[in-house]
Structures are given as C-alpha cells and as structure tokens.
Design a protein around this motif. Structure first.
Motif, short mmCIF file in Angstrom:
data_model
loop_
_atom_site.label_atom_id
_atom_site.label_comp_id
_atom_site.label_asym_id
_atom_site.label_seq_id
_atom_site.Cartn_x
_atom_site.Cartn_y
_atom_site.Cartn_z
N ALA A 92 38.99 35.75 48.84
CA ALA A 92 40.31 36.37 48.66
C ALA A 92 40.99 35.79 47.42
O ALA A 92 41.62 36.53 46.66
N HIS A 93 40.85 34.49 47.19
CA HIS A 93 41.42 33.87 45.99
C HIS A 93 40.83 34.49 44.73
O HIS A 93 41.54 34.69 43.74
N ARG A 128 39.91 37.46 44.37
CA ARG A 128 40.53 38.78 44.24
C ARG A 128 42.03 38.67 43.92
O ARG A 128 42.73 39.66 43.88
N ASN A 129 42.51 37.44 43.74
CA ASN A 129 43.91 37.12 43.45
C ASN A 129 44.81 37.45 44.64
O ASN A 129 45.95 37.87 44.49
N TYR A 130 44.27 37.27 45.85
CA TYR A 130 45.03 37.42 47.08
C TYR A 130 45.23 36.05 47.70
O TYR A 130 44.44 35.13 47.49
N SER A 131 46.24 35.93 48.53
CA SER A 131 46.43 34.73 49.34
C SER A 131 45.27 34.66 50.34
O SER A 131 44.71 35.67 50.75
N LYS A 151 45.82 36.73 53.35
CA LYS A 151 45.54 38.15 53.18
C LYS A 151 44.06 38.42 53.35
O LYS A 151 43.66 39.49 53.80
N GLY A 152 43.24 37.43 53.03
CA GLY A 152 41.80 37.57 53.25
C GLY A 152 41.47 37.78 54.72
O GLY A 152 40.57 38.54 55.06
#
Length: 108
Positions: free
Chosen positions: A65-66, A68-71, A74-75
């Motif tokens: 998730a990181h 993908r630039n997500y928290s 959020k993953g």
C-alpha cells in the motif's frame, strides 16, 4: 535504528516482491498444515506459526500500500482486492513512505 517488528511495516514493496512474499506465506502455511496432519508438531505450535504468518502477510499488505502511496490502513481496506495490490504498478517517484523499491525481488 529500527525496532524489528515495526520495521516490517515500514518502507515500500514492488508487486513482484509482494507476489513472492505472498507465495512464501502460502507455502509456509501449507507446510505447517502438513506437519499438523502428520502429528509432527503440536496444534499450539501450529497456531503460533499461523499467527506469525498473518503478521508477516499484514506487513506485505502495508508495504505494498505504501508503494501505491496509500496509508497502510488503506491497504487493509483493499485486502479484498488482492489482485489490485499485486498487479498494479506502484508510484515510481519518492513519496512520504520512502524511495521507490528496487526492481528485483526482496523479502524482509
């Protein structure tokens, strides 16, 4: 200096490494199951191994998730969309979670 358990959840991971890590977790789970069926290990030890596999897989989801630039949280929301995490390309630029991961497969 990173604390070992927390370092599993930091940084980024490319899709190839995520796929390899997922495959490793599944193979360890199957091997663990076979050892229980053959009465080689106790059920308590098997449960502990499964717990460690779950922690390891959670770290894979967070680092993917990181990328993908997500928290990381959020993953977990997207855990139902595992293929989306595996197949999609991550952000190729540095983001708030670190530099882009190397192109080769790297497991923690």
């Amino acid at each position: 200096m990173r604390i070992f358990p927390l370092s599993l959840f930091q940084g980024r991971m490319n899709s190839k490494s995520y796929f390899a890590g997922t495959l490793l977790a599944v193979l360890v789970f199957i091997f663990n199951l076979a050892l229980v069926v053959l009465n080689i290990i106790s059920i308590e030890l098997a449960i502990l191994i499964v717990f460690l596999i779950v922690i390891y897989y959670c770290s894979l989801v967070v680092r993917r998730a990181h990328d993908r630039n997500y928290s990381g949280w959020k993953g977990f929301v997207f855990i139902a969309g595992i293929l989306q995490m595996e197949a999609s390309k991550g952000n190729s630029n540095p983001n708030k979670y670190g530099d882009p991961p190397p192109p080769e497969i790297r497991l923690p």
